[in-house]
Write a protein that holds these residues in place. Structure first.
Motif, PDB file in Angstrom:
ATOM      1  N   MET A   1      -4.980  -3.905  -1.430  1.00  0.00           N
ATOM      2  CA  MET A   1      -5.074  -2.561  -1.977  1.00  0.00           C
ATOM      3  C   MET A   1      -3.680  -1.945  -1.976  1.00  0.00           C
ATOM      4  O   MET A   1      -2.760  -2.443  -1.300  1.00  0.00           O
ATOM      5  CB  MET A   1      -6.049  -1.705  -1.156  1.00  0.00           C
ATOM      6  CG  MET A   1      -7.447  -2.311  -1.051  1.00  0.00           C
ATOM      7  SD  MET A   1      -8.644  -1.223  -0.257  1.00  0.00           S
ATOM      8  CE  MET A   1      -8.910  -0.022  -1.564  1.00  0.00           C
ATOM      9  N   ALA A   2      -3.518  -0.880  -2.760  1.00  0.00           N
ATOM     10  CA  ALA A   2      -2.191  -0.288  -2.901  1.00  0.00           C
ATOM     11  C   ALA A   2      -2.301   1.214  -3.028  1.00  0.00           C
ATOM     12  O   ALA A   2      -3.293   1.752  -3.518  1.00  0.00           O
ATOM     13  CB  ALA A   2      -1.481  -0.866  -4.115  1.00  0.00           C
ATOM     14  N   ILE A   3      -1.246   1.900  -2.560  1.00  0.00           N
ATOM     15  CA  ILE A   3      -1.119   3.342  -2.713  1.00  0.00           C
ATOM     16  C   ILE A   3       0.168   3.599  -3.485  1.00  0.00           C
ATOM     17  O   ILE A   3       1.266   3.326  -2.971  1.00  0.00           O
ATOM     18  CB  ILE A   3      -1.065   4.059  -1.346  1.00  0.00           C
ATOM     19  CG1 ILE A   3      -2.342   3.793  -0.560  1.00  0.00           C
ATOM     20  CG2 ILE A   3      -0.845   5.548  -1.538  1.00  0.00           C
ATOM     21  CD1 ILE A   3      -2.356   4.431   0.808  1.00  0.00           C
TER      22      ILE A   3
ATOM     23  N   GLY B   1      -8.789   8.571  -1.781  1.00  0.00           N
ATOM     24  CA  GLY B   1      -8.471   8.887  -3.161  1.00  0.00           C
ATOM     25  C   GLY B   1      -7.190   8.218  -3.637  1.00  0.00           C
ATOM     26  O   GLY B   1      -7.049   7.901  -4.825  1.00  0.00           O
ATOM     27  N   ALA B   2      -6.251   8.000  -2.743  1.00  0.00           N
ATOM     28  CA  ALA B   2      -4.985   7.371  -3.128  1.00  0.00           C
ATOM     29  C   ALA B   2      -5.055   5.857  -3.077  1.00  0.00           C
ATOM     30  O   ALA B   2      -4.281   5.159  -3.745  1.00  0.00           O
ATOM     31  CB  ALA B   2      -3.864   7.865  -2.219  1.00  0.00           C
TER      32      ALA B   2
ATOM     33  N   GLY C   1      -1.285   9.692  -5.364  1.00  0.00           N
ATOM     34  CA  GLY C   1      -0.721   8.729  -4.445  1.00  0.00           C
ATOM     35  C   GLY C   1      -0.159   9.369  -3.198  1.00  0.00           C
ATOM     36  O   GLY C   1      -0.663  10.383  -2.700  1.00  0.00           O
ATOM     37  N   MET C   2       0.950   8.788  -2.687  1.00  0.00           N
ATOM     38  CA  MET C   2       1.532   9.209  -1.415  1.00  0.00           C
ATOM     39  C   MET C   2       1.932  10.684  -1.418  1.00  0.00           C
ATOM     40  O   MET C   2       1.685  11.413  -0.452  1.00  0.00           O
ATOM     41  CB  MET C   2       2.758   8.355  -1.104  1.00  0.00           C
ATOM     42  CG  MET C   2       2.435   7.006  -0.505  1.00  0.00           C
ATOM     43  SD  MET C   2       1.801   7.118   1.176  1.00  0.00           S
ATOM     44  CE  MET C   2       3.232   7.756   2.030  1.00  0.00           C
ATOM     45  N   SER C   3       2.574  11.137  -2.472  1.00  0.00           N
ATOM     46  CA  SER C   3       3.030  12.523  -2.499  1.00  0.00           C
ATOM     47  C   SER C   3       1.867  13.501  -2.405  1.00  0.00           C
ATOM     48  O   SER C   3       2.005  14.587  -1.811  1.00  0.00           O
ATOM     49  CB  SER C   3       3.828  12.786  -3.777  1.00  0.00           C
ATOM     50  OG  SER C   3       3.014  12.552  -4.926  1.00  0.00           O
ATOM     51  N   ASN C   4       0.706  13.122  -2.942  1.00  0.00           N
ATOM     52  CA  ASN C   4      -0.454  14.013  -2.875  1.00  0.00           C
ATOM     53  C   ASN C   4      -1.037  14.060  -1.461  1.00  0.00           C
ATOM     54  O   ASN C   4      -1.641  15.065  -1.064  1.00  0.00           O
ATOM     55  CB  ASN C   4      -1.507  13.557  -3.873  1.00  0.00           C
ATOM     56  CG  ASN C   4      -0.957  13.489  -5.291  1.00  0.00           C
ATOM     57  OD1 ASN C   4      -0.599  12.411  -5.753  1.00  0.00           O
ATOM     58  ND2 ASN C   4      -0.870  14.637  -5.973  1.00  0.00           N
ATOM     59  N   LEU C   5      -0.895  12.979  -0.690  1.00  0.00           N
ATOM     60  CA  LEU C   5      -1.439  12.958   0.673  1.00  0.00           C
ATOM     61  C   LEU C   5      -0.722  13.959   1.571  1.00  0.00           C
ATOM     62  O   LEU C   5      -1.309  14.479   2.525  1.00  0.00           O
ATOM     63  CB  LEU C   5      -1.316  11.549   1.269  1.00  0.00           C
ATOM     64  CG  LEU C   5      -2.138  10.443   0.575  1.00  0.00           C
ATOM     65  CD1 LEU C   5      -1.909   9.109   1.263  1.00  0.00           C
ATOM     66  CD2 LEU C   5      -3.621  10.782   0.574  1.00  0.00           C
TER      67      LEU C   5
END
Length: 560
Positions: A417-419, A406-407, A392-396
């Protein structure tokens, strides 16, 4: 002047409706308190020993010498009646009654059970005696009168006792002398030699008889004076055993307990309401914070945390979210929204619920919406939308070049859609305020018409304040009856300090059924119709068929 009167009338009307709604909300507590107090008072009254009251009426027969029509005599009569009423309960009278009846009671205790009342503008005195035995109460009342009458008579006759005793003694001595003289005359021979003795005895007898007559006249005068100056007490109505007790009054005690229970409970409710510093009324929002109310979300069950706008699209709750969508569009006419931040002053106020359901109704309206979970401390959006939180966000933030594919995850609603947050980082505030966040937001914009960010509470951490300058608008979620006024005020001030565009407030989880906040107009509108999951209309609180038919097409068109 007319406008001022109209404003004051409206204010009074609003306050009256608010208090009426408050009491209606706590009607169950008022009813419970009244019933409990009434039952307790009834049971206690039924178990109390009954007290009977016997009464007798006395007449103050005033002395003839005091009877006149002047004002002084009237005052004398009133004072005499008051004096007698006080004397009736004094110890000499009470102790004499106890001795005569052989009662096993103290004089002080018996005095407390005797009540003496003056009948206004009369010479009548009413004596009442209370006792657990009706026969005994009547006997004590009648004995009290007889004892008091005897003591009063004895007290008044004592003033002439000495004079009468003296006159009676003198009359007795003169009578003895008369009898002795008559005897001597009878024994004296009737001869000429005794004529001088006879004349002497006749003269003495005449003197004695004159003296006796004078003493007897004085004695009668004393008796007449005594009778003319003596006031006595006459019992004009004897006491009889009462049939019904005067205490306890079961019905009266029960009714009084019910009333006092209602009054005390109502006072406690109003006191708690006055001490309650939470936000309760939509009118408080623009008045205190200077922002508008964008929507009122009806109280509902979470239904397994799934958005109710998906599971029950035609429910009153879904309709309230569609109203929020419409109000949000009007709030951004001049500056169309691309990014929207939704937060709350404190935890547990339902911001994630508002984010997910607002995203659903916007997607149902044809928008491409991306929900971003920026609450990297206690994320919930992935649970509500039933998504994976592995990426999610932390991986971006770790990508050299931002690729949100991917997120970005699809939801059960087309166009939405959601992240999620992904792995929770140790420094979320620094990440959200970095330049990398700006790149991530630009990358997300390419996939959506509107990006809605779910952020942590304003008062808990600084994440929302950091995110506020990345978005076009901010919505503050408040839960009536839960959110403190001070917390909401500080949240608004903090958002204003960072230059946030605060669009307004959403009041979440408003329980219209309890009628605490006075939203009758809102309740009446949304409860005209209701649809279950199968699309069948369930009529609820419908006033007329005409209103149902009018509301039905509007609801269907908004769902579409």
């Amino acid at each position: 002047m007319d406008n001022q009167i109209a404003v004051e009338t409206q204010t009074f009307s609003d306050e009256f409706r608010r208090y009426f709604a408050l009491l209606r909300q706590w009607a169950w507590l008022l009813t419970l308190a009244a019933v409990l107090c009434g039952v307790v008072a009834y049971l206690i009254s039924r178990r109390m020993t009954p007290i009977y009251q016997a009464s007798t009426t006395l007449l103050i027969n005033e002395a003839p010498s005091n009877r006149s029509a002047d004002y002084t005599s009237i005052l004398t009569s009133e004072r005499l009646a008051r004096t007698y009423s006080e004397m009736l309960t004094k110890k000499p009278v009470v102790e004499a009654v106890i001795e005569e009846l052989g009662l096993d009671v103290d004089a002080e205790d018996l005095q407390e059970e005797i009540q003496v009342d003056l009948v206004r503008d009369t010479q009548l005195i009413v004596v009442k005696v209370n006792d657990t035995d009706p026969q005994k109460a009547a006997l004590i009342a009648n004995t009290l009168v007889s004892v008091f009458s005897a003591q009063t008579q004895a007290l008044q006759t004592s003033r002439y006792a000495a004079s009468k005793e003296n006159l009676e003694a003198q009359l007795a001595r003169i009578d003895e002398q008369i009898q002795a003289t008559v005897g001597e005359l009878a024994r004296l021979p009737n001869i000429p030699a005794n004529n001088s003795d006879r004349e002497r005895l006749d003269a003495a007898l005449t003197q004695y008889r004159q003296t006796y007559s004078s003493l007897l006249q004085s004695y009668e005068q004393v008796r007449v004076a005594e009778a003319a100056s003596t006031s006595n007490v006459v019992q004009v109505e004897a006491a009889t055993p009462p049939e019904d007790p005067i205490r306890p009054r079961v019905i009266y005690n029960t009714a009084l307990a019910v009333f006092l229970g209602l009054l005390v409970t109502m006072g406690l409710i109003l006191l708690v309401d006055a001490l309650d510093d939470t936000i309760r009324n939509p009118d408080d929002i623009p008045r205190v914070f200077g922002v508008s109310v964008l929507g009122l979300i009806v109280h509902h069950d979470t239904n397994g945390d799934q958005p109710i706008t998906n599971s029950q699209p035609r429910s009153p709750v879904s309709e309230s979210f569609r109203s929020l969508r419409t109000n949000l569009q009007f709030a951004s006419v001049d500056h169309p929204l691309k990014t929207l931040l939704i937060t709350s002053p404190s935890p547990s106020e339902g911001k994630t619920t508002v984010v997910s359901n607002l995203g659903v109704v916007l997607a149902q309206g044809g928008w491409r919406v991306v929900l971003v979970d920026a609450d990297m401390r206690r994320p919930r959006l992935h649970k509500v939308l039933d998504l994976s939180n592995h990426f999610g966000m932390s991986n971006l933030f770790l990508q050299p070049e931002i690729q949100v594919d991917g997120a970005l995850q699809k939801t059960h609603t087309d166009g939405l859609m959601a992240i999620p947050t992904g792995d929770l980082p140790p420094n979320p505030a620094e990440l959200l305020g970095s330049e990398k966040m700006s790149e991530i937001m630009r990358a997300i914009h390419r996939n959506a018409d509107l990006v809605i960010i779910d952020s942590p509470p304003v008062m808990a951490v600084t994440d929302s304040a950091v995110l506020a300058h990345w978005v076009d608008g901010v919505i503050l979620v408040i839960k009536p009856g839960f959110t403190k006024m001070a917390a909401a005020r500080q949240a608004v001030e903090q958002l204003n300090r960072v230059g946030a565009n605060l669009l307004g407030v959403v009041m979440n989880d408003v329980d219209f059924g309890r009628s605490k906040y006075g939203y009758y107009y809102y309740k009446g509108y949304y409860y005209h119709y209701y649809y279950d999951e199968a699309g069948r209309k369930v009529r609820k609180r419908v006033k007329t068929e005409k209103k149902v038919r009018k509301a039905e097409p509007a609801a269907e068109s908004q769902v579409k």
